[in-house]
Design a protein around this motif. Structure first.
Motif, PDB file in Angstrom:
ATOM      1  N   LEU A   1      15.599  10.335 -17.131  1.00 42.17           N
ATOM      2  CA  LEU A   1      14.181  10.440 -16.782  1.00 42.17           C
ATOM      3  C   LEU A   1      14.007  11.133 -15.433  1.00 42.17           C
ATOM      4  O   LEU A   1      13.227  12.087 -15.309  1.00 42.17           O
ATOM      5  CB  LEU A   1      13.541   9.049 -16.751  1.00 42.17           C
ATOM      6  N   GLU A   2      14.736  10.674 -14.430  1.00 41.24           N
ATOM      7  CA  GLU A   2      14.595  11.249 -13.095  1.00 41.24           C
ATOM      8  C   GLU A   2      15.069  12.700 -13.059  1.00 41.24           C
ATOM      9  O   GLU A   2      14.477  13.536 -12.375  1.00 41.24           O
ATOM     10  CB  GLU A   2      15.387  10.408 -12.078  1.00 41.24           C
ATOM     11  N   LYS A   3      16.117  13.005 -13.827  1.00 41.46           N
ATOM     12  CA  LYS A   3      16.629  14.379 -13.857  1.00 41.46           C
ATOM     13  C   LYS A   3      15.584  15.333 -14.426  1.00 41.46           C
ATOM     14  O   LYS A   3      15.340  16.409 -13.873  1.00 41.46           O
ATOM     15  CB  LYS A   3      17.906  14.442 -14.698  1.00 41.46           C
ATOM     16  N   ILE A   4      14.940  14.931 -15.530  1.00 37.11           N
ATOM     17  CA  ILE A   4      13.941  15.798 -16.154  1.00 37.11           C
ATOM     18  C   ILE A   4      12.677  15.873 -15.305  1.00 37.11           C
ATOM     19  O   ILE A   4      12.051  16.928 -15.190  1.00 37.11           O
ATOM     20  CB  ILE A   4      13.615  15.317 -17.579  1.00 37.11           C
TER      21      ILE A   4
ATOM     22  N   SER B   1       7.848  19.019 -12.904  1.00 30.84           N
ATOM     23  CA  SER B   1       7.438  18.272 -11.710  1.00 30.84           C
ATOM     24  C   SER B   1       6.028  18.595 -11.228  1.00 30.84           C
ATOM     25  O   SER B   1       5.365  17.764 -10.621  1.00 30.84           O
ATOM     26  CB  SER B   1       8.436  18.502 -10.571  1.00 30.84           C
ATOM     27  N   GLU B   2       5.564  19.819 -11.513  1.00 29.42           N
ATOM     28  CA  GLU B   2       4.241  20.226 -11.021  1.00 29.42           C
ATOM     29  C   GLU B   2       3.119  19.962 -12.015  1.00 29.42           C
ATOM     30  O   GLU B   2       1.975  20.295 -11.742  1.00 29.42           O
ATOM     31  CB  GLU B   2       4.286  21.717 -10.655  1.00 29.42           C
ATOM     32  N   LYS B   3       3.431  19.373 -13.147  1.00 28.86           N
ATOM     33  CA  LYS B   3       2.416  19.131 -14.173  1.00 28.86           C
ATOM     34  C   LYS B   3       2.262  17.633 -14.412  1.00 28.86           C
ATOM     35  O   LYS B   3       3.122  16.994 -15.022  1.00 28.86           O
ATOM     36  CB  LYS B   3       2.793  19.861 -15.469  1.00 28.86           C
ATOM     37  N   LYS B   4       1.178  17.073 -13.927  1.00 31.25           N
ATOM     38  CA  LYS B   4       0.968  15.630 -13.969  1.00 31.25           C
ATOM     39  C   LYS B   4       0.961  15.085 -15.400  1.00 31.25           C
ATOM     40  O   LYS B   4       1.542  14.041 -15.687  1.00 31.25           O
ATOM     41  CB  LYS B   4      -0.341  15.262 -13.276  1.00 31.25           C
TER      42      LYS B   4
ATOM     43  N   ALA C   1       3.439  11.798 -19.699  1.00 26.07           N
ATOM     44  CA  ALA C   1       3.956  11.699 -21.068  1.00 26.07           C
ATOM     45  C   ALA C   1       5.427  11.348 -21.077  1.00 26.07           C
ATOM     46  O   ALA C   1       5.894  10.532 -21.868  1.00 26.07           O
ATOM     47  CB  ALA C   1       3.733  13.023 -21.802  1.00 26.07           C
ATOM     48  N   LEU C   2       6.156  11.959 -20.174  1.00 21.25           N
ATOM     49  CA  LEU C   2       7.589  11.739 -20.086  1.00 21.25           C
ATOM     50  C   LEU C   2       7.902  10.291 -19.707  1.00 21.25           C
ATOM     51  O   LEU C   2       8.731   9.622 -20.330  1.00 21.25           O
ATOM     52  CB  LEU C   2       8.171  12.691 -19.042  1.00 21.25           C
TER      53      LEU C   2
END
Length: 330
Positions: free
Chosen positions: A229-232, A239-242, A247-248
């Motif tokens: 999760l943290e890697k993706i 990272s720039e798309k809230k 969703a992730l």
């Protein structure tokens, strides 16, 4: 034309039925690319028999590198306008490709269709039946489907535009051992600008075999899940798309919660370990304001109450102490 990419490793038990299900469709409308990923059984012989009968079947042999490596190899060799992925133990409903072809056009960047799980001859439709829906941006699709658990992150019930994959060099992350489908879908969804279609009137069939990931114990699953999760999350395109991040996180924490409740990965889980994992899940859920609602039943009323009020000890007693007793009796 649609290119259907099938990675296979020692798939002799299933690959024949998978290929048979594809050839209910008009052969002129698609190509099949079977990537044999270092198989040591009779997979290649079975594929050879189909290749003699069908001119639209390509065979690629590679050293064992995993499904992501095999799919990437298939993408390099695909010539279709559209891309689909099929696992070597799944099947398509008759004329699935023919039916999808009727819908596809230049305005559709992404098409998702239904899934039916078969577990010990029991058929379960995992998506709303007979439903057709369109979305005009990825944000709407993610918030209305993926965040509510209706959408699935698998690539095996999706149709992708090949030119988008090529333009943005989208491929499967071969360093990920799990959730590579999720990563591919999110990277793709960040690039599309046109229509998304869901057609749950059409289904592919997923056979839930004993060795399937969803039924297999995975040591340290929770830790691995959070690491991925943290890697993706830290990938530049995510990272720039809230809406993507929400969703992730929704997907990962709900999968982690379900596995924690099912006890699939570990029996006799110590309370300290359970509490730490539960607290992590709870933190993400509250931070992202994710709505967790359990199906209505007498047992789940208690479960919902415990979860809403953060009663970790009672939650542990229900799903670990009592759950282990029930699982041992089965």
């Amino acid at each position: 034309m649609i290119s259907v990419i099938i990675p296979t490793y020692n798939g002799e038990k299933y690959i024949g039925k998978t290929l048979e299900s594809l050839y209910t469709n008009d052969e002129k409308s698609f190509e099949v690319i079977v990537v044999i990923d270092g198989s040591t059984d009779n997979t290649e012989e079975i594929v050879n028999k189909f290749q003699k009968q069908h001119k639209n079947l390509k065979k690629i042999i590679q050293k064992n590198g995993g499904s992501s490596s095999a799919r990437n190899n298939g993408l390099k060799n695909a010539i279709g306008t559209y891309i689909m992925f099929c696992d070597d133990d799944d099947e398509y409903e008759p004329h699935l490709i023919d039916n999808l072809k009727k819908e596809l056009n230049k305005e559709i960047d992404f098409l998702a269709f239904g899934r039916m799980d078969v577990n010990q001859n029991q058929k379960i439709i995992c998506t709303p039946h007979q439903e057709y829906k369109t979305y005009h941006n990825a944000k709407a699709y993610l918030t209305q489907r993926f965040c509510t658990g209706i959408g699935a992150f698998t690539v095996t019930n999706k149709v992708f535009q090949k030119n988008i994959i090529d333009k943005y060099h989208i491929k499967f992350d071969e360093t990920l051992k799990y959730s590579e489908d999720l990563d591919f879908n999110l990277c793709y969804l960040t690039k599309i600008k046109r229509t998304i279609v869901e057609d749950f009137r059409i289904h592919y069939i997923r056979y839930c075999n004993i060795g399937s990931l969803m039924y297999r114990k995975i040591p340290d699953f929770f830790v691995k899940q959070m690491e991925i999760l943290e890697k993706i999350l830290h990938k530049e395109e995510i990272s720039e798309k809230k809406e993507m991040k929400t969703a992730l996180i929704s997907h990962f924490v709900l999968v982690a919660l379900n596995r924690l409740m099912s006890g699939i990965d570990e029996n006799n889980r110590p309370y300290k370990v359970f509490k730490k994992e539960f607290e992590t899940i709870y933190f993400y859920i509250k931070q992202e304001k994710i709505d967790v609602t359990f199906p209505v039943s007498k047992k789940n009323r208690i479960t919902q109450f415990c979860f809403n009020h953060h009663y970790v000890l009672l939650f542990y007693f229900i799903f670990v102490i009592i759950g282990d007793v029930i699982r041992k009796r089965r």
